[in-house]
Design a protein around this motif. Sequence first.
Motif, PDB file in Angstrom:
ATOM      1  N   GLU A   1       0.846  -1.200   0.000  1.00  0.00           N
ATOM      2  CA  GLU A   1       0.000   0.000   0.000  1.00  0.00           C
ATOM      3  C   GLU A   1       0.878   1.245   0.000  1.00  0.00           C
ATOM      4  O   GLU A   1       1.579   1.484   0.991  1.00  0.00           O
ATOM      5  N   PRO A   2       0.878   1.998  -1.111  1.00  0.00           N
ATOM      6  CA  PRO A   2       0.063   1.780  -2.313  1.00  0.00           C
ATOM      7  C   PRO A   2       0.616   0.664  -3.189  1.00  0.00           C
ATOM      8  O   PRO A   2       1.804   0.374  -3.155  1.00  0.00           O
ATOM      9  N   ASN A   3      -0.280   0.070  -3.966  1.00  0.00           N
ATOM     10  CA  ASN A   3       0.103  -0.991  -4.894  1.00  0.00           C
ATOM     11  C   ASN A   3       0.264  -0.371  -6.277  1.00  0.00           C
ATOM     12  O   ASN A   3      -0.699   0.088  -6.881  1.00  0.00           O
ATOM     13  N   ASN A   4       1.504  -0.367  -6.766  1.00  0.00           N
ATOM     14  CA  ASN A   4       1.824   0.267  -8.051  1.00  0.00           C
ATOM     15  C   ASN A   4       1.770  -0.692  -9.230  1.00  0.00           C
ATOM     16  O   ASN A   4       2.144  -0.309 -10.343  1.00  0.00           O
ATOM     17  N   ALA A   5       1.337  -1.919  -8.992  1.00  0.00           N
ATOM     18  CA  ALA A   5       1.280  -2.896 -10.079  1.00  0.00           C
ATOM     19  C   ALA A   5       0.299  -2.436 -11.150  1.00  0.00           C
ATOM     20  O   ALA A   5      -0.791  -1.938 -10.838  1.00  0.00           O
ATOM     21  N   THR A   6       0.661  -2.612 -12.401  1.00  0.00           N
ATOM     22  CA  THR A   6      -0.164  -2.187 -13.532  1.00  0.00           C
ATOM     23  C   THR A   6      -0.965  -3.338 -14.127  1.00  0.00           C
ATOM     24  O   THR A   6      -1.576  -3.179 -15.184  1.00  0.00           O
ATOM     25  N   ARG A   7      -0.959  -4.466 -13.483  1.00  0.00           N
ATOM     26  CA  ARG A   7      -1.709  -5.628 -13.956  1.00  0.00           C
ATOM     27  C   ARG A   7      -1.987  -6.537 -12.764  1.00  0.00           C
ATOM     28  O   ARG A   7      -1.348  -6.414 -11.709  1.00  0.00           O
ATOM     29  N   PRO A   8      -2.929  -7.474 -12.886  1.00  0.00           N
ATOM     30  CA  PRO A   8      -3.164  -8.442 -11.809  1.00  0.00           C
ATOM     31  C   PRO A   8      -1.937  -9.325 -11.586  1.00  0.00           C
ATOM     32  O   PRO A   8      -1.239  -9.689 -12.537  1.00  0.00           O
ATOM     33  N   ILE A   9      -1.688  -9.671 -10.342  1.00  0.00           N
ATOM     34  CA  ILE A   9      -0.527 -10.493  -9.971  1.00  0.00           C
ATOM     35  C   ILE A   9      -1.030 -11.788  -9.336  1.00  0.00           C
ATOM     36  O   ILE A   9      -1.672 -11.745  -8.269  1.00  0.00           O
ATOM     37  N   PRO A  10      -0.778 -12.960  -9.926  1.00  0.00           N
ATOM     38  CA  PRO A  10      -1.123 -14.216  -9.256  1.00  0.00           C
ATOM     39  C   PRO A  10      -0.314 -14.377  -7.966  1.00  0.00           C
ATOM     40  O   PRO A  10       0.893 -14.114  -7.937  1.00  0.00           O
ATOM     41  N   VAL A  11      -0.979 -14.811  -6.910  1.00  0.00           N
ATOM     42  CA  VAL A  11      -0.343 -14.902  -5.595  1.00  0.00           C
ATOM     43  C   VAL A  11      -0.669 -16.250  -4.973  1.00  0.00           C
ATOM     44  O   VAL A  11      -1.835 -16.661  -4.941  1.00  0.00           O
TER      45      VAL A  11
END
Length: 580
Positions: A392-402
Amino acid sequence: NNSKSHCFQCAAMVFVLPRPLPCEPLLLPLLLPFLPAFFISPVGAVTIRSLNLLLQRGALWCVSDAKVYIASHDHLQLEDREGRVGLHRDRLGWQQWQISDAGDGKVFITSHSGQQLEDREGALGLHSDRLGWQMWQISDAGDGQVYITSHLGARLENSWGSVGLKVGQRFFFRSWQKWTITAEDGKSACKALREAPEQPSEQPPEQAPEQTPTQAPTQAPDQAPEQMPAQAPTQAPEQPAKQQGLIDIPVRVGGSDAARHFLLYVPNSRDNDEPLPLWLLAPGSHASARGQVELSEIMEVAELKGFAFAALEGENFLLSVTAHGQPEPGRSNDVAYTKAVLEEAERRANIDTDRVFCAGYSRGARFCSRLASELPDKIAAVGVVDGVRYPEPNNATRPIPVLAIHGLQDRVNPFSGHGAYYWEDSVPEAIRKWAAFNGCQRVVPRRLSRHVSLEMHVDCIAEASVWLVTISDGGHTWPGSTHNVGGLGKTSMEVNADSLLSDFFSKCQLGKFWWALNTTSAPPAAVPAPSPSPATKSSDGNRGDLVGIMAMLSSHDGSATSDNRRRRRQMMALPQASLS
């Protein structure tokens, strides 16, 4: 010696008390009969230094670049287990040490994590720097054993299974202070000091005058400048790509002069022409890259499954991450370090850049969450053990499998949250945030074994599912590892973290995610899980059930035909052997 010792001279006998008389009450009954008859004096007449020369059998030379094991009289191995000095029965990665020359007959004793063994004002511990407290002297104790003495004159000893320090030599239980230093082959790593200078002093002068003058005149002066520049640029880029196995590689981050390093493993069973998936292996706090490799026992799985891995190592064995998956102030730029590691790994091996994953443990798991936020164009998926966080904040520009694996009995990073300053949210809350970020629509629970449960958030954007594996009796440990870390809880053997991570990563790659994000087709409808076939069902039904789960997930790939879905189910079905 700073008035810390007293000496009783009794005719032909010399009693040496390493501390003032009240510290040795057991000796009073023995000494009282002699007190009236003999003259008692402090140590002024006979200095402690001269007494040490009489008591010492001889200095030893134990300096070596190779790893050694230090065992006590009862065969317990001295170890550095996550920054704590202790003893253990088995020879594991935590029990490896390195002895290096400190000058003036003293040595540094360095643990597997790069920490220096020290005696700081009588307290045995570890420190990252080489100061005066970290100097030791190794002397012969006879029968292949040694004494290990600190700069304060205290001897390392094993007292009833507890390692500590005691000033001077014991009159009783002398074996407590005796140690053996051996190499990995079990042979002694020490020799008499008088033998040490002979080897380095004789060999160099013999080889230097014979090789250097003979080679120089025989080669033509006009050929040397032509061959050297021609061979150097052509061989340098080719040699790293052929290296296999586990190798230690230095890297430089930005314009820094200080070189950092990482461990790269390329499986020997795969051809160099075949692009390999790459795992970034992130260790926990105070753990080295090699320590994490040994804890996870990942090399066997990498060889079997056919992937390479790069084990990271933070400065002072701490990767830069703090609360909410953010960088820790005052620490190095470990995202830039990770980029340098990726560039060097791609230069030395044939890496599939669409299949780069981050697998972390504890602090390393939190660092993987940070990389998912800051390097979404490079990290295809993350799999974490005992440390899932939502940045937080999440700067990812796409979904991330976890994929997250966590023990309910974890006392370091509690499952319910509210732990240390960096551990506020509970594990389910962090998973819920990841599932919301990935746009997951529903939750599918499954029980894998008696103590292991799986919660899958599916129907996500770009198939970026979020899995949570919980172990009801698991502690802050790596499931399936034979390295049972004391004090961190139980290590579950009902599931293997390496196999779960490998199977989860096998269906993730960047290219598929980018294609799914760019497509305009509507998301597929939910398809119920097919029942597992009798052939895949195990004695307890758990393995076959998970095969059905993987088949169910493969049916959500949006394939146009049933044949494609069937082929995907076959490719993504989880092998039974991976759950051992």
